[in-house]
Design a protein around this motif. Structure first.
Motif, PDB file in Angstrom:
ATOM      1  N   LEU A 197      23.631 -70.655  73.329  1.00 64.89           N
ATOM      2  CA  LEU A 197      24.487 -71.057  72.217  1.00 64.89           C
ATOM      3  C   LEU A 197      25.800 -70.306  72.355  1.00 64.89           C
ATOM      4  O   LEU A 197      25.811 -69.083  72.497  1.00 64.89           O
ATOM      5  N   TYR A 198      26.921 -71.061  72.325  1.00 67.44           N
ATOM      6  CA  TYR A 198      28.252 -70.461  72.475  1.00 67.44           C
ATOM      7  C   TYR A 198      28.961 -70.368  71.128  1.00 67.44           C
ATOM      8  O   TYR A 198      28.837 -71.258  70.273  1.00 67.44           O
ATOM      9  N   GLN A 199      29.718 -69.289  70.964  1.00 64.35           N
ATOM     10  CA  GLN A 199      30.709 -69.178  69.901  1.00 64.35           C
ATOM     11  C   GLN A 199      32.044 -68.979  70.601  1.00 64.35           C
ATOM     12  O   GLN A 199      32.265 -67.953  71.256  1.00 64.35           O
ATOM     13  N   ASP A 200      32.901 -69.982  70.516  1.00 60.05           N
ATOM     14  CA  ASP A 200      34.175 -69.986  71.249  1.00 60.05           C
ATOM     15  C   ASP A 200      33.903 -69.876  72.753  1.00 60.05           C
ATOM     16  O   ASP A 200      33.299 -70.774  73.313  1.00 60.05           O
ATOM     17  N   ASP A 201      34.277 -68.774  73.394  1.00 61.23           N
ATOM     18  CA  ASP A 201      34.101 -68.679  74.842  1.00 61.23           C
ATOM     19  C   ASP A 201      32.996 -67.710  75.248  1.00 61.23           C
ATOM     20  O   ASP A 201      32.911 -67.308  76.408  1.00 61.23           O
ATOM     21  N   GLN A 202      32.144 -67.336  74.292  1.00 60.51           N
ATOM     22  CA  GLN A 202      31.096 -66.358  74.582  1.00 60.51           C
ATOM     23  C   GLN A 202      29.717 -66.902  74.210  1.00 60.51           C
ATOM     24  O   GLN A 202      29.568 -67.613  73.216  1.00 60.51           O
ATOM     25  N   ILE A 203      28.725 -66.523  75.023  1.00 57.58           N
ATOM     26  CA  ILE A 203      27.345 -66.818  74.665  1.00 57.58           C
ATOM     27  C   ILE A 203      26.917 -65.808  73.601  1.00 57.58           C
ATOM     28  O   ILE A 203      27.016 -64.598  73.802  1.00 57.58           O
ATOM     29  N   VAL A 204      26.454 -66.295  72.456  1.00 60.97           N
ATOM     30  CA  VAL A 204      26.065 -65.399  71.366  1.00 60.97           C
ATOM     31  C   VAL A 204      24.560 -65.406  71.130  1.00 60.97           C
ATOM     32  O   VAL A 204      24.047 -64.554  70.392  1.00 60.97           O
ATOM     33  N   GLU A 205      23.870 -66.364  71.742  1.00 60.03           N
ATOM     34  CA  GLU A 205      22.422 -66.427  71.583  1.00 60.03           C
ATOM     35  C   GLU A 205      21.830 -67.149  72.790  1.00 60.03           C
ATOM     36  O   GLU A 205      22.287 -68.219  73.160  1.00 60.03           O
ATOM     37  N   GLN A 206      20.824 -66.525  73.412  1.00 63.59           N
ATOM     38  CA  GLN A 206      20.199 -67.134  74.576  1.00 63.59           C
ATOM     39  C   GLN A 206      18.778 -66.582  74.720  1.00 63.59           C
ATOM     40  O   GLN A 206      18.614 -65.390  74.963  1.00 63.59           O
ATOM     41  N   PRO A 207      17.761 -67.425  74.509  1.00 67.50           N
ATOM     42  CA  PRO A 207      17.825 -68.844  74.192  1.00 67.50           C
ATOM     43  C   PRO A 207      18.196 -69.090  72.727  1.00 67.50           C
ATOM     44  O   PRO A 207      17.974 -68.238  71.862  1.00 67.50           O
ATOM     45  N   VAL A 208      18.724 -70.263  72.462  1.00 69.21           N
ATOM     46  CA  VAL A 208      19.094 -70.629  71.102  1.00 69.21           C
ATOM     47  C   VAL A 208      17.834 -70.798  70.257  1.00 69.21           C
ATOM     48  O   VAL A 208      16.797 -71.240  70.739  1.00 69.21           O
ATOM     49  N   GLU A 209      17.948 -70.435  68.993  1.00 63.58           N
ATOM     50  CA  GLU A 209      16.871 -70.645  68.025  1.00 63.58           C
ATOM     51  C   GLU A 209      17.080 -71.997  67.350  1.00 63.58           C
ATOM     52  O   GLU A 209      18.109 -72.229  66.720  1.00 63.58           O
ATOM     53  N   LEU A 210      16.097 -72.879  67.463  1.00 63.62           N
ATOM     54  CA  LEU A 210      16.234 -74.213  66.889  1.00 63.62           C
ATOM     55  C   LEU A 210      15.802 -74.289  65.434  1.00 63.62           C
ATOM     56  O   LEU A 210      16.103 -75.265  64.756  1.00 63.62           O
ATOM     57  N   LYS A 211      15.137 -73.257  64.947  1.00 66.04           N
ATOM     58  CA  LYS A 211      14.569 -73.340  63.605  1.00 66.04           C
ATOM     59  C   LYS A 211      15.628 -73.524  62.522  1.00 66.04           C
ATOM     60  O   LYS A 211      15.330 -74.048  61.437  1.00 66.04           O
ATOM     61  N   ASP A 212      16.872 -73.105  62.794  1.00 63.86           N
ATOM     62  CA  ASP A 212      17.939 -73.290  61.816  1.00 63.86           C
ATOM     63  C   ASP A 212      19.246 -73.719  62.477  1.00 63.86           C
ATOM     64  O   ASP A 212      20.321 -73.523  61.911  1.00 63.86           O
ATOM     65  N   LEU A 213      19.161 -74.330  63.662  1.00 66.28           N
ATOM     66  CA  LEU A 213      20.394 -74.726  64.352  1.00 66.28           C
ATOM     67  C   LEU A 213      21.173 -75.767  63.555  1.00 66.28           C
ATOM     68  O   LEU A 213      22.400 -75.701  63.461  1.00 66.28           O
TER      69      LEU A 213
END
Length: 581
Positions: A197-213
């Motif tokens: 999951l990216y915020q602007d140009d940075q990965i902020v979460e890996q792997p992404v959490e789908l429970k509240d995406l």
């Protein structure tokens, strides 16, 4: 690349695109947001724009277009309060190409977003020299944001923040592009290809959490809208949903039971999400967007457009959507019934007892495929993959409860939006057209084209490119990019027929072309007599030849791949990082 340049220029690729204009509200985040007093809002003179783009959503996967089970009252509302665009055509057969077309107004063969899609190990993306609709609008004073799937390159030069967007929260490619904690991809043998999951140009979460995406997408959209309004700045919100693309083939467990996703709010007590859950959660996000527009009081100054990039991935079966009336029946009746189309990462491996057996050599799992003749969705250019659900709303500008069968393409988004905001630019290299008169129903031809018989004057020409040919200068399984079919208004001319993606059936050439009236025969079941269309055949054959000769071909950037480009947030921690909550 230089060695490939000459042979590539003979054949090229396919593109299709789709849009949605909307705004997002996340109720649970409300107290954390700076409230905007609706009584103090003075509507901006410049129109706000929201484009909502679904992922692999079929024509009748929403209730406004005939969905049998999914309930989509929020998206349907756009058609009730605006216009239903019944002849919206995708600009490409696959996701990356469709999105490139939407962003640039160009056939993807021009931008080099072909063949196939941009994978997690892609070296390139949408080139920095391409001007996107976001760039045009930002230069015109708009605040710009993308919330959701980008799929036009995840390395720095190709990120949305380098293509005209001020901010981005989302996943860089499709949902099958990486593993999750509870869903390991069969191809992820080292357990490091986590979906980022990216915020602007940075990965902020890996792997992404789908429970509240979905809730985070809604919250990010709301915050952007409120911030823009508080600054008195018109905004462009691009909301390309990560829904309803299926997840990757799992390393273990049932392919069909583990393929879809939604947040905990929609999965509820079920073990896993269904396709309908995914559709309805997407509709919920749309509803949050519309609610915040209403609350702030800017709905009358906001154009909202909804559509999809491509149609359903038929071989994924219950993980995917419906073909609706677009059966592609001629193909079903003319392809060897022994040919089997398999889900992603599976290969046809028939046995005496099961001729539809598909096998995944990485996971040792097997599923049943579908007949190739039934696979007329994603990856092909049959109507199931290019006729998209589309709705547009702008109260006071777009008449409510109207419909049209006029030909529209995802290519038209860029020139139409620029026209609406009175931005004048050189559009010589743009393939789309300004269709604002169709949206506003301001011409006689636009108003009258609401039924099959009223559209005889529609002579718009669209070209449908695809790959997957047996021969050509591109590596297997692509072969070449070529124009497989073209439309003039209601008539569709087929030069090459084949099922979707890279199935075993071999393309068939048609001379004279196979002709269907896709208004009277949306199933593409009954070819018309070519002797009755000799003049039209001459015209379309000449137009296709000129189109392919005059178009400037981009390099096929999607074929350049290397594992070193797979996103990794923290190499010392197996590419894992958690975002603060």
């Amino acid at each position: 690349m230089d060695q490939m340049n000459q042979p590539i220029k003979a054949f090229v690729a396919c593109s299709v695109i789709v849009i949605v204009v909307i705004v997002v509200l996340h109720r649970s985040d409300y107290e954390n947001l700076q409230a905007v007093d609706s009584n103090s809002i003075i509507p901006e003179k410049r129109t706000n724009i929201i484009v909502m783009f679904a992922d692999n959503l079929g024509y009748n996967d929403i209730s406004a277009f005939g969905a049998a089970t999914a309930r989509t009252p929020n998206i349907d509302r756009l058609g009730i309060e605006g216009i239903k665009l019944n002849n919206w055509n995708s600009a490409a057969s696959l996701c990356s190409a469709s999105r490139a077309a939407l962003m640039t107004g160009k056939y993807p063969v021009r931008t080099g977003i072909y063949p196939g899609v941009l994978k997690p190990d892609a070296k390139y993306g949408l080139m920095p020299n391409e001007t996107t609709v976001a760039s045009y609008l930002r230069n015109a004073g708009y605040a710009t944001a993308i919330v959701g799937k980008w799929h036009l390159g995840h390395r720095s030069p190709y990120l949305p923040t380098n293509h005209g967007f001020d901010e981005w929260l989302g996943i860089p490619y499709h949902m099958s592009g990486g593993s999750l904690d509870d869903h390991i991809c069969g191809y992820d043998v080292n357990r490091t290809m986590w979906l980022p999951l990216y915020q602007d140009d940075q990965i902020v979460e890996q792997p992404v959490e789908l429970k509240d995406l979905a809730q985070r997408y809604a919250g990010a959209s709301e915050r952007f809208i409120r911030k823009s309004v508080s600054k008195g700045q018109p905004f462009f919100l691009y909301l390309p949903f990560s829904h309803v693309h299926q997840m990757c083939a799992p390393a273990y467990g049932s392919e069909q039971k583990l393929c879809q996703w939604a947040s905990e709010m929609f999965v509820k007590e079920k073990e896993k999400a269904t396709f309908v859950d995914a559709v309805e959660e997407m509709d919920w996000i749309a509803g949050q967007v519309l609610s915040v527009l209403d609350e702030i009081g800017i709905e009358n100054n906001t154009l909202v457009l909804f559509t999809s990039d491509n149609g359903p991935w038929i071989a994924e079966q219950e993980c995917s959507g419906s073909k609706g009336p677009f059966e592609g029946r001629w193909l079903r009746e003319n392809v060897d019934n022994a040919c089997t189309a398999c889900p992603h990462d599976y290969k046809s491996s028939p046995t005496e007892k099961n001729r539809r057996r598909c096998y995944n050599s990485q996971t040792k799992l097997e599923v049943n495929g579908v007949p190739c003749g039934e696979d007329t969705g994603l990856g092909g250019v049959w109507e199931a993959n290019i006729r998209m659900p589309a709705l547009a709303r702008w109260p006071g500008k777009i008449p409510a409860r109207t419909e049209t069968l006029k030909t529209i393409s995802t290519l038209d988004v860029l020139p139409t939006l620029l026209s609406i905001v009175n931005e004048t630019h050189n559009m010589d290299s743009v393939d789309g057209e300004d269709v604002s008169e169709i949206l506003f129903q301001t011409t006689h031809s636009s108003r009258s084209c609401s039924s099959r018989m009223d559209c005889a004057d529609d002579r718009r020409v669209l070209y449908f490119w695809r790959d997957g040919f047996q021969d050509g200068p591109l590596p297997s399984p692509f072969g070449r990019f070529d124009v497989a079919s073209a439309k003039i208004g209601r008539h569709k001319f087929w030069f090459w027929t084949k099922s979707a993606h890279y199935n075993p059936d071999i393309e068939v050439h048609h001379d004279p072309p196979l002709i269907f009236d896709v208004f009277a025969d949306p199933a593409e079941a009954f070819p018309l007599d070519p002797n009755d269309f000799l003049k039209e055949i001459e015209i379309i054959t000449t137009l296709v030849k000129e189109h392919k000769h005059n178009i400037t071909y981009g390099q096929p950037y999607t074929i350049f791949r290397n594992s070193e480009y797979i996103p990794c947030s923290n190499i010392t921690n197996d590419c894992r990082i958690s975002s603060p909550r």
